[in-house]
Design a protein around this motif. Structure first.
Motif, short mmCIF file in Angstrom:
data_model
loop_
_atom_site.label_atom_id
_atom_site.label_comp_id
_atom_site.label_asym_id
_atom_site.label_seq_id
_atom_site.Cartn_x
_atom_site.Cartn_y
_atom_site.Cartn_z
N ILE A 143 0.84 -1.20 0.00
CA ILE A 143 0.00 0.00 0.00
C ILE A 143 0.88 1.25 0.00
O ILE A 143 0.60 2.23 -0.69
N GLU B 95 2.20 1.72 -3.44
CA GLU B 95 1.15 2.25 -4.31
C GLU B 95 0.96 3.74 -4.10
O GLU B 95 0.70 4.48 -5.04
N SER C 114 -7.80 10.46 -3.63
CA SER C 114 -7.76 9.00 -3.60
C SER C 114 -7.63 8.49 -5.03
O SER C 114 -7.76 9.25 -5.98
N VAL C 115 -7.40 7.20 -5.18
CA VAL C 115 -7.29 6.60 -6.50
C VAL C 115 -8.58 6.87 -7.29
O VAL C 115 -8.56 7.29 -8.44
N ASN C 116 -9.72 6.65 -6.64
CA ASN C 116 -11.00 6.87 -7.31
C ASN C 116 -11.15 8.29 -7.82
O ASN C 116 -11.53 8.53 -8.96
N PHE D 271 -3.21 0.17 -10.63
CA PHE D 271 -3.62 0.07 -9.23
C PHE D 271 -4.61 -1.06 -8.97
O PHE D 271 -5.23 -1.09 -7.92
N ASN D 272 -4.70 -1.95 -9.96
CA ASN D 272 -5.56 -3.11 -9.73
C ASN D 272 -6.99 -2.76 -9.34
O ASN D 272 -7.55 -3.35 -8.41
N VAL D 273 -7.56 -1.79 -10.00
CA VAL D 273 -8.92 -1.39 -9.66
C VAL D 273 -9.90 -2.37 -10.31
O VAL D 273 -9.84 -2.57 -11.51
N PRO D 274 -10.76 -2.99 -9.52
CA PRO D 274 -11.72 -3.93 -10.11
C PRO D 274 -12.60 -3.22 -11.14
O PRO D 274 -12.92 -2.04 -10.97
N LYS E 189 -15.68 -3.32 -11.76
CA LYS E 189 -16.95 -2.79 -11.29
C LYS E 189 -16.78 -1.39 -10.74
O LYS E 189 -17.53 -0.48 -11.05
N ARG E 190 -15.76 -1.23 -9.89
CA ARG E 190 -15.55 0.09 -9.28
C ARG E 190 -15.17 1.11 -10.34
O ARG E 190 -15.62 2.26 -10.31
N TRP F 93 -18.17 2.39 -12.11
CA TRP F 93 -18.92 3.34 -11.29
C TRP F 93 -18.32 4.74 -11.38
O TRP F 93 -19.03 5.73 -11.50
N ASN G 105 -18.43 1.01 -3.91
CA ASN G 105 -18.45 1.47 -5.29
C ASN G 105 -19.31 2.70 -5.49
O ASN G 105 -19.03 3.56 -6.31
N HIS H 208 -7.98 -2.47 0.58
CA HIS H 208 -7.59 -1.94 -0.72
C HIS H 208 -8.72 -1.09 -1.29
O HIS H 208 -8.52 0.05 -1.72
N THR I 286 -9.23 2.18 0.93
CA THR I 286 -8.20 3.22 0.80
C THR I 286 -8.22 3.83 -0.59
O THR I 286 -8.03 5.03 -0.75
N GLN I 287 -8.47 3.02 -1.61
CA GLN I 287 -8.49 3.59 -2.96
C GLN I 287 -9.70 4.50 -3.18
O GLN I 287 -9.67 5.42 -3.98
N GLY J 153 -9.41 7.30 0.11
CA GLY J 153 -8.11 7.92 0.30
C GLY J 153 -7.23 7.12 1.25
O GLY J 153 -7.72 6.40 2.12
#
Lengths: 115, 615
Positions: free
Chosen positions: A37, A40, A64-66, A88-91, A93-94, A97, B409, B441, B444-445, B448
């Motif tokens: 983490i 990352e 944040s990543v999102n 960043f290995n974001v699934p 689905k997310r 969104w 999500n 994971h 935090t993503q 933040g």
């Protein structure tokens, strides 16, 4: 502890140093997931710096990543957003969104239609 | 104002009266006009004393002790604070500011530390260079009666201190409060304790009694029957499930949606206009416009309408309010038939009118609140509750975890996510490593990197654990009947109605303790829960025919739903008792909470407000 310092300093070099220190601390305790983490987060800061350079807008650091992906979409940097997903290995689905939210906020009905 | 309660079994309000007169006389002894600086966590408590009462004693100004400071040139400045290091620094800074602004000898400073003055705080004031300027006092306020069967210690951060910071001072306060009650009501014959903190409290109690000397601890002759017969001391971490499950009682839902503090509810919406609120103490230089004036409702059993609905599952509340409205209306209608009545009947009717009017006002108020609750119990809310139920009944955990992921999500408030994860962990005795890493994971993503600190606090406090293979929930559920399938919310037969199916573990533990063989018969299963189990006889009980009072102390806080469940259990035991011929005294529970909590506010005390989560 060094994570707390990370938030207290505004200096980017200092932030990097805190993360590195935290990472080593976790690695020494065999906490690989935590160490990852930290890694990352370093990578995220780099990505955000690049995005700020590319868009000329100082809005990315600290997100944040999102939120980074969201603003990348908003600034028409879809490719970079996709790269973040991969890095960043974001699934999926997310990721969808986030993309959906950005398209809505941009009122890009055409792309939404194709979604 | 703290009300007196008509149905008090033991004189709990005497404790509060003692504190109140101590506060008022301490304030009175300081001559001249005063500004009162109040620790934010004590504001609700001080409100119970009443602004008007304080004003009569020369308190012209009240302000919140906060880093932004407060300007005042009143002769005396009195700080009422908890003995916390951070607060000492805030006060020190404030004192220095005032001295700079108003000159060296113009003002006098006082500090009342609640409930105890500590050496470390003195040291901090000394280091800050203001110890010489401030006169220190101690204000021994331990327990505040919130109702005829409920007292609270109002230790807002008690949970965090006990289970995260390892700060035991609140345990000392609890022991002291129990000692105080023993001094008033006699030594409690039997103590039942479960958990690490509970054991420490019993140890401190034993020591305190030894220090007091003689066999009876100097607490009254052993020939007089004690007023409290047994006490249950239970650690919050023995049952972390119950505070995390959404409460579905009327009072519980008010607390979940808007919060109730020290028995006081400040609705963020308009309720039916009341009698004009008590005059403000002129706290701020420019009073806010009347439209922004907040109404404070004191929620306790003196409000007869509230007394009837507070413990009910919300499902039945609407109907009950309706019935009540019809009954009151009918009563009002009677005035048209007065010609036919006798004088004495008319007189009776007239005498009851004010009471009826109060009831009518209360009814209107609760109808408004209930309708706001209905607005909030949307299909989303019902799904949220349904998901929790599927986890608690042991039906489906995949659905639960998928739901958590979906909420992340959708970037729903982080508090909701953390509470859901904590509940999952509490039920399953932890989260599997792989899942744990996945959710961390995701969190935090999404929220933040800073969320990491809060997650870490939760882990240290035991609110999120990593599963080590053992999952005791099935055994607990079976032994303690934590899940009851057929719940009739309108006409409940079991305490599980408070969560529409889930019966609070803490209350089941008390229930078991009152059975003939008590905890011994479930020793094995109780052993699965953290902390030691102790049953101690402080003195032999003297059988008598009066009411048997049982004190229940939850260390780290209790929820309204748990209190409702205890009241329901109390009623069940009573009717059982009567059915059996009623030999011996009838049972009455008294709850002593370190704080009334819910899942949101215990998590809130663990929250690290850094970075993007700062607000």
């Amino acid at each position: 502890m060094s994570i707390r310092q990370y938030f207290e300093t505004a200096d980017m070099k200092e932030k990097d140093r805190c993360l590195k220190q935290a990472k080593e601390g976790f690695a020494a305790k065999k906490k690989e997931a935590e160490a990852k983490i930290m890694e990352e987060q370093v990578q995220l800061l780099r990505t955000q710096e690049e995005l700020e350079k590319a868009t000329g807008k100082p809005i990315f650091l600290g997100l944040s990543v999102n939120e980074t992906m969201y603003h990348a979409f908003m600034e028409n940097q879809a490719k970079r957003a996709a790269k973040i997903q991969k890095d960043f290995n974001v699934p999926n689905k997310r990721f969808w969104w986030v993309k959906l939210r950005a398209l809505c906020d941009q009122k890009d009905w055409e792309s939404l239609e194709k979604f | 104002m703290v009300s007196t309660f008509a149905n008090e079994v033991i004189k709990l309000s005497a404790i509060w009266d003692g504190f109140k007169s101590e506060l008022l006389s301490s304030v009175e002894r300081i001559k001249g006009p005063k500004a009162l600086g109040v620790d934010p966590t004590l504001i609700a408590t001080l409100q119970l004393v009443g602004h008007a009462t304080l004003k009569e004693r020369g308190v012209n100004n009240m302000f919140r002790v906060a880093p932004e400071g407060f300007d005042t040139d009143l002769r005396n400045v009195v700080y009422v604070v908890r003995p916390k290091i951070a607060l000492m620094k805030v006060v020190a800074k404030h004192v220095r500011q005032l001295i700079r602004a108003n000159g060296d000898s113009k003002q006098r400073f006082f500090m009342f530390m609640v409930p105890r003055q500590t050496l470390i705080c003195e040291r901090v004031l000394e280091e800050e260079g203001v110890l010489g300027q401030i006169e220190l006092r101690e204000l021994e306020m331990d327990v505040i009666p919130l109702d005829d069967d409920l007292v609270s210690m109002e230790l807002d951060t008690g949970f965090r201190e006990c289970y995260l910071d390892g700060d035991c001072s609140s345990l000392y306060y609890i022991a002291r409060a129990i000692m105080k009650m023993q001094a008033m009501f006699g030594v409690i014959p039997k103590l039942h304790a479960k958990g690490r903190c509970a054991k420490q409290v019993t140890d401190v109690l034993r020591r305190m009694r030894q220090e007091l000397g003689d066999k009876d601890g100097g607490l009254g002759a052993s020939t007089t029957p004690p007023e409290i017969h047994a006490a249950f001391l239970i650690d919050r971490d023995v049952d972390l499930i119950s505070p995390l499950v959404t409460q579905l009682t009327y009072e519980g839902l008010i607390d979940e949606f808007w919060g109730i503090n020290a028995g006081m509810f400040e609705p963020p919406f308009e309720v039916v206009p009341q009698a004009p609120p008590p005059a403000a103490a002129g706290g701020k230089p420019a009073p806010p416009p009347p439209a922004a004036k907040k109404i404070r409702l004191l929620l306790n059993s003196n409000d007869t309408v509230f007394a009837e609905i507070r413990d009910r599952n919300f499902t039945g509340v609407g109907k009950l309010l309706n019935t009540k409205a019809v009954a009151i209306d009918q009563h009002y209608q009677q005035r048209y038939e007065m010609q036919k009545k006798k004088i004495s009947e008319i007189r009776d009717y007239m005498r009851r009118l004010p009471e009826l009017q109060a009831e009518k006002d209360n009814l209107a108020k609760h109808i408004e609140i209930a309708s706001k609750i209905t607005e909030k119990t949307t299909s989303d809310f019902r799904r949220f509750v349904g998901i929790q139920q599927s986890l608690l009944s042991g039906e489906d955990e995949k659905e639960y975890l998928d739901y958590v992921e979906e909420c992340i999500n959708k970037t729903e408030p982080i508090g909701k996510i953390l509470r859901l994860l904590a509940l999952y962990s509490a039920v399953n005795n932890g989260i599997k490593q792989k899942q744990f890493d996945f959710y961390r994971h995701e969190v935090t993503q999404t929220y933040g990197f800073e969320a990491l600190l809060t997650l870490d606090n939760m882990e240290k406090a035991g609110l999120i654990k990593r599963q080590d293979g053992k999952n005791n929930y099935a055994a607990l559920r079976k032994t303690f009947r934590l899940w009851v399938d057929e719940i009739d919310e309108l006409n409940p037969q079991d305490i599980a109605y408070v969560h529409s199916g889930y019966a609070p573990l803490s209350v089941r533990i008390v229930e078991q303790g009152l059975r003939p063989n008590g905890w011994k018969s479930v020793e094995g299963v109780l052993g699965l829960l953290p902390g030691p189990m102790i049953e101690e006889e402080q003195r032999p009980d003297i059988p008598h025919a009066g009411t048997k009072v049982i004190l229940i102390v939850l260390i780290g806080g209790i929820t309204f739903a748990e209190i409702s469940a205890l009241r329901f259990l109390n009623d069940m035991l009573r009717s059982q008792h009567e059915a059996e011929g009623g030999a011996g005294g009838r049972i009455q529970f008294i709850v002593c909470a370190t704080k009334i909590i819910n899942g949101t506010n215990i998590l809130d005390t663990l929250f690290e407000r850094v970075g993007a989560l700062a607000s």
